[in-house]
Write a protein that holds these residues in place. Structure first.
Motif, mmCIF file in Angstrom:
data_model
loop_
_atom_site.group_PDB
_atom_site.id
_atom_site.type_symbol
_atom_site.label_atom_id
_atom_site.label_comp_id
_atom_site.label_asym_id
_atom_site.label_seq_id
_atom_site.Cartn_x
_atom_site.Cartn_y
_atom_site.Cartn_z
ATOM 1 N N ILE A 1 -46.347 84.353 10.833
ATOM 2 C CA ILE A 1 -47.173 84.169 9.632
ATOM 3 C C ILE A 1 -47.251 85.487 8.858
ATOM 4 C CG2 ILE A 1 -49.534 83.721 8.824
ATOM 5 C CD1 ILE A 1 -49.769 81.768 11.270
ATOM 6 N N GLU B 1 -40.272 73.494 12.731
ATOM 7 C CA GLU B 1 -40.196 72.099 12.282
ATOM 8 C C GLU B 1 -39.949 71.170 13.463
ATOM 9 O OE1 GLU B 1 -37.345 72.038 9.097
ATOM 10 O OE2 GLU B 1 -38.835 72.714 7.627
ATOM 11 N N ALA C 1 -46.049 79.514 6.040
ATOM 12 C CA ALA C 1 -45.622 80.902 5.827
ATOM 13 C C ALA C 1 -44.107 81.031 5.707
ATOM 14 C CB ALA C 1 -46.130 81.780 6.976
ATOM 15 N N VAL C 2 -43.372 80.160 6.422
ATOM 16 C CA VAL C 2 -41.908 80.271 6.350
ATOM 17 C C VAL C 2 -41.330 79.347 5.272
ATOM 18 C CG1 VAL C 2 -41.713 80.971 8.753
ATOM 19 C CG2 VAL C 2 -41.494 78.542 8.188
ATOM 20 N N GLY C 3 -42.206 78.715 4.492
ATOM 21 C CA GLY C 3 -41.753 77.917 3.346
ATOM 22 C C GLY C 3 -41.142 76.578 3.712
ATOM 23 N N SER C 4 -41.589 75.967 4.800
ATOM 24 C CA SER C 4 -41.029 74.672 5.190
ATOM 25 C C SER C 4 -41.468 73.575 4.225
ATOM 26 C CB SER C 4 -41.486 74.309 6.605
ATOM 27 O OG SER C 4 -41.181 72.950 6.864
ATOM 28 N N GLU C 5 -40.496 72.750 3.801
ATOM 29 C CA GLU C 5 -40.807 71.640 2.895
ATOM 30 C C GLU C 5 -41.568 70.539 3.637
ATOM 31 O OE1 GLU C 5 -37.747 72.751 3.549
ATOM 32 O OE2 GLU C 5 -37.238 73.877 1.722
ATOM 33 N N LYS C 6 -41.586 70.626 4.950
ATOM 34 C CA LYS C 6 -42.247 69.573 5.735
ATOM 35 C C LYS C 6 -43.733 69.879 5.998
ATOM 36 C CE LYS C 6 -38.065 67.998 7.928
ATOM 37 N NZ LYS C 6 -37.222 67.969 9.110
ATOM 38 N N TYR D 1 -46.366 67.207 7.651
ATOM 39 C CA TYR D 1 -46.800 67.455 9.025
ATOM 40 C C TYR D 1 -48.305 67.749 9.107
ATOM 41 C CZ TYR D 1 -42.002 67.573 10.832
ATOM 42 O OH TYR D 1 -40.732 67.237 11.215
ATOM 43 N N MET E 1 -49.313 74.879 11.519
ATOM 44 C CA MET E 1 -49.219 74.522 10.107
ATOM 45 C C MET E 1 -49.179 75.773 9.234
ATOM 46 S SD MET E 1 -48.960 71.375 10.157
ATOM 47 C CE MET E 1 -48.818 70.650 11.766
ATOM 48 N N GLU E 2 -49.988 76.756 9.634
ATOM 49 C CA GLU E 2 -50.004 78.006 8.866
ATOM 50 C C GLU E 2 -48.646 78.696 8.953
ATOM 51 O OE1 GLU E 2 -53.304 79.519 10.962
ATOM 52 O OE2 GLU E 2 -54.776 78.620 9.622
ATOM 53 N N ALA E 3 -48.025 78.598 10.125
ATOM 54 C CA ALA E 3 -46.710 79.219 10.297
ATOM 55 C C ALA E 3 -45.658 78.461 9.482
ATOM 56 C CB ALA E 3 -46.329 79.239 11.775
ATOM 57 N N LEU E 4 -45.737 77.131 9.505
ATOM 58 C CA LEU E 4 -44.789 76.332 8.715
ATOM 59 C C LEU E 4 -44.895 76.695 7.238
ATOM 60 C CD1 LEU E 4 -44.970 72.638 10.036
ATOM 61 C CD2 LEU E 4 -42.967 74.112 10.014
ATOM 62 N N LYS F 1 -38.115 78.842 10.915
ATOM 63 C CA LYS F 1 -38.381 77.556 10.254
ATOM 64 C C LYS F 1 -37.907 76.341 11.071
ATOM 65 C CE LYS F 1 -37.359 75.461 5.801
ATOM 66 N NZ LYS F 1 -36.770 75.698 4.498
#
Lengths: 174, 73
Positions: B50, B62, A6-11, A15, A1-4, B58
């Motif tokens: 991170i 996902e 960090a990369v700016g995922s809208e999900k 999630y 989740m932290e990685a998501l 990304k």
């Protein structure tokens, strides 16, 4: 989740909530290892905080209750300032938890014996919960200064005497 | 290659004087490590993603978390 995040995922938000809903039933996900569920919940909560969603803050308090050492509960401790800032109704409870955690850390780490004594006294007589009593009692075996050790022992006895009328409260830590 | 990747990510994580810009090759190595069978390599790759906000990861992330969601249904 932290990685998501960090990369700016809208999900990320969707999630993170799904992850929190399912981690108890499926702690391994598809990762191949079993993480500590409560730690994972608090880390996902930290991500939700960054997205402005504070709905899962109770996991932070749950972690503080379950892990007495500062190190083991560091993810939760880090989130306390956010709770103070953003959830006015929980401000007092959060400040108390923060002070309590700081005192517990000092008890183990302060190099001045008289300060350790004051800290133990504070934990017992300012907070005075069952868990504080147990924490100080467990710490006692590690206290290297014999004078201070005796004084803390006496504080523990005093504390027990002052709450003797409520015997059920301390039946597990005699 | 694995040892290079893990060494690389450890250096990235702990050396503050290290360059903050990653080359394409370095990014690809990190993305590759995301699918490694070793949890340690995947963890190191996630830490690097991170720290350096590697947006190229990304889609892969996902899909990974989408799978967790499906497994849990």
């Amino acid at each position: 989740m932290e990685a998501l995040y960090a990369v700016g995922s809208e999900k990320t938000h969707e999630y993170a909530l799904a992850f929190l809903d399912t981690i108890d039933a499926n702690p391994m996900g598809n990762s191949g290892y079993a993480p500590i569920p409560l730690e994972q919940k608090v880390r996902a909560t930290g991500v939700l905080f960054k997205l402005g969603d504070y709905s899962t803050y109770e996991y932070v308090f749950q972690m503080l209750d379950e892990y007495s050492s500062w190190l083991n509960s560091s993810y939760a401790v880090d989130l306390l300032p956010e709770i103070i800032k953003n959830i006015p109704a929980e401000r007092e409870r959060t400040k108390n938890d923060l002070v309590n955690k700081t005192l517990r850390r000092m008890l183990y780490n302060d190099t001045v014996a008289t300060i350790r004594k004051q800290v133990a006294e504070n934990l017992l007589f300012r907070h005075g919960t069952h868990s504080d009593y147990k924490f100080v009692k467990e710490y006692l075996v590690k206290e290297s200064d014999t004078v201070i050790k005796n004084l803390i022992e006496s504080d523990l006895e005093d504390f027990k005497l002052t709450i003797l009328e409520d015997t059920t409260k301390f039946e597990n830590c005699k | 290659m694995k040892y290079l990747i893990i060494l690389f990510t450890i250096i990235l994580a702990f050396e503050s004087s290290f360059s903050q810009t990653l080359t394409q090759d370095e990014k690809e190595n990190i993305l590759e490590a995301l699918n490694d069978s070793s949890m340690n390599y995947r963890g190191a790759a996630l830490s690097a993603i991170i720290k350096y906000k590697i947006t190229e990861a990304k889609d892969s992330l996902e899909k990974r978390y989408g799978k967790i969601k499906e497994v849990c249904k």
